[in-house]
Motif scaffolding. Structure first.
Motif, mmCIF file in Angstrom:
data_model
loop_
_atom_site.group_PDB
_atom_site.id
_atom_site.type_symbol
_atom_site.label_atom_id
_atom_site.label_comp_id
_atom_site.label_asym_id
_atom_site.label_seq_id
_atom_site.Cartn_x
_atom_site.Cartn_y
_atom_site.Cartn_z
ATOM 1 N N TYR A 1 43.976 42.591 46.518
ATOM 2 C CA TYR A 1 45.272 42.221 47.095
ATOM 3 C C TYR A 1 46.389 42.301 46.054
ATOM 4 O O TYR A 1 47.555 42.366 46.413
ATOM 5 N N ARG A 2 46.020 42.356 44.798
ATOM 6 C CA ARG A 2 46.995 42.550 43.724
ATOM 7 C C ARG A 2 47.156 44.036 43.390
ATOM 8 O O ARG A 2 48.279 44.527 43.230
ATOM 9 N N ASP A 3 46.030 44.757 43.315
ATOM 10 C CA ASP A 3 46.035 46.134 42.823
ATOM 11 C C ASP A 3 45.880 47.182 43.913
ATOM 12 O O ASP A 3 46.152 48.360 43.681
ATOM 13 N N GLY A 4 45.404 46.778 45.084
ATOM 14 C CA GLY A 4 45.111 47.735 46.143
ATOM 15 C C GLY A 4 43.691 48.277 46.021
ATOM 16 O O GLY A 4 43.053 48.177 44.967
ATOM 17 N N VAL A 5 43.187 48.860 47.090
ATOM 18 C CA VAL A 5 41.840 49.422 47.102
ATOM 19 C C VAL A 5 41.913 50.938 46.997
ATOM 20 O O VAL A 5 42.809 51.571 47.560
ATOM 21 N N ARG A 6 40.992 51.499 46.244
ATOM 22 C CA ARG A 6 40.897 52.960 46.146
ATOM 23 C C ARG A 6 40.074 53.476 47.324
ATOM 24 O O ARG A 6 38.962 52.984 47.576
#
Length: 336
Positions: free
Chosen positions: A167-172
């Motif tokens: 939720y901070r960095d996003g999902v690849r």
């Protein structure tokens, strides 16, 4: 409900008249027993074919068609602040799934609602003391053995800490070569105990990047869905797009996102779009019961231009949180 419970109790005294019952146990002696039971679920209370019991005491007959052939169905809800979110929508979808594949419908909508709430009530202590205040609740049905359906209602913890960085960095996201099963072979709108197609796609993706999540294409080459989540893009013009419902599971979270978009005045389309459209999107995210709106940072290694989360994704997170009565992003981020 009482009729089914009396019948289950009667048959359970001697469920297999011709053979001795064999059971798939959630527990066993020695260390190997832990492989059948998530340690974090230990201590919860589950409903199995008419009886409430500790999760670790639940046993399913090895002859159950759901275990042998994947002939079973389920649905999964979650709580927000200890309250079930949109239970009637989940129950309605579940009943449609059961009907569409010829599975028994042992309970009415009202009876399912009562069972779900009872599961939440019975697991209040473990939810508050060990599970961070909220959890999943799943309902499952298979044909069972001896003419009596196997019915399960279970609570499970949500992996807050493992998901918090996303939720901070996003999902690849990566797209596997394996295509999503087409509707002419198996109805994607039915939520079944048959996930081999999605699992194989996810295995391919994680073989290249263990942290990546898979999003599959359909057999026509258009974007479909992930292992257990729907996929959305936002175009450079601010249009929200997701796959047509004939080719994916119509997730309750997916419907909630579309309702939030309408509320915010964001144009939303259920349509065909391909990898070209994804590469040119400004934003992307996935949705699911516990994920709600989880931003995507890249697709096949290509970063999205609007950042994480993008402005429309962020507005949708806020609108979803408003409906749920809790800040869904902060609920995860507190575990960082």
């Amino acid at each position: 409900m009482q009729r089914w419970m009396r019948e289950i109790a009667r048959v359970s005294k001697n469920p297999f008249t011709a053979t001795t019952p064999r059971f798939l146990s959630t527990t066993a002696t020695g260390d190997k027993g832990d492989a059948f039971l998530s340690a974090s679920s230990r201590g919860s209370i589950a409903f199995l074919s008419g009886k409430w019991m500790p999760h670790e005491e639940c046993r399913i007959p090895l002859e159950d068609p759901s275990f042998r052939y994947g002939y079973g169905a389920f649905d999964t809800l979650r709580t927000f602040g200890g309250k079930l979110f949109r239970p009637h929508a989940h129950i309605k979808r579940f009943q449609k799934t059961l009907r569409s594949v010829g599975l028994p419908q042992p309970y009415s909508d009202k009876e399912w609602s009562e069972l779900l709430q009872e599961c939440v009530d019975k697991n209040r202590q473990i939810r508050e003391e060990k599970w961070g205040g909220d959890h999943w609740v799943s309902i499952r049905v298979s044909p069972g053995v001896g003419g009596v359906p196997t019915v399960v209602v279970e609570a499970q913890p949500i992996p807050w800490a493992a998901r918090a960085p996303l939720y901070r960095d996003g999902v690849r996201v990566s797209i596997p070569s394996i295509r999503r099963t087409p509707p002419e072979c198996l109805p994607p709108r039915a939520k079944l105990h048959q996930y081999m197609n999605q699992i194989l796609g996810d295995m391919e993706v994680k073989g290249n990047d263990p942290q990546a999540w898979s999003v599959m294409l359909d057999t026509r080459g258009y974007v479909a869905e992930g292992k257990s989540y729907n996929f959305f893009i936002v175009t450079e013009d601010g249009v929200l797009k997701t796959a047509r419902p004939q080719y994916v599971l119509e997730g309750v979270a997916r419907s909630t996102v579309l309702e939030c978009a309408q509320e915010l005045g964001v144009e939303a389309q259920e349509c065909d779009f391909d990898v070209y459209d994804v590469y040119n999107a400004a934003e992307a995210f996935v949705s699911a019961t516990s994920l709600c709106v989880l931003p995507v940072c890249s697709v096949n290694g290509r970063k999205l231009s609007a950042g994480v989360p993008g402005p429309i994704s962020k507005r949708l997170q806020a609108a979803y949180s408003n409906r749920a009565g809790i800040d869904l992003v902060d609920q995860y981020l507190q575990y960082l």
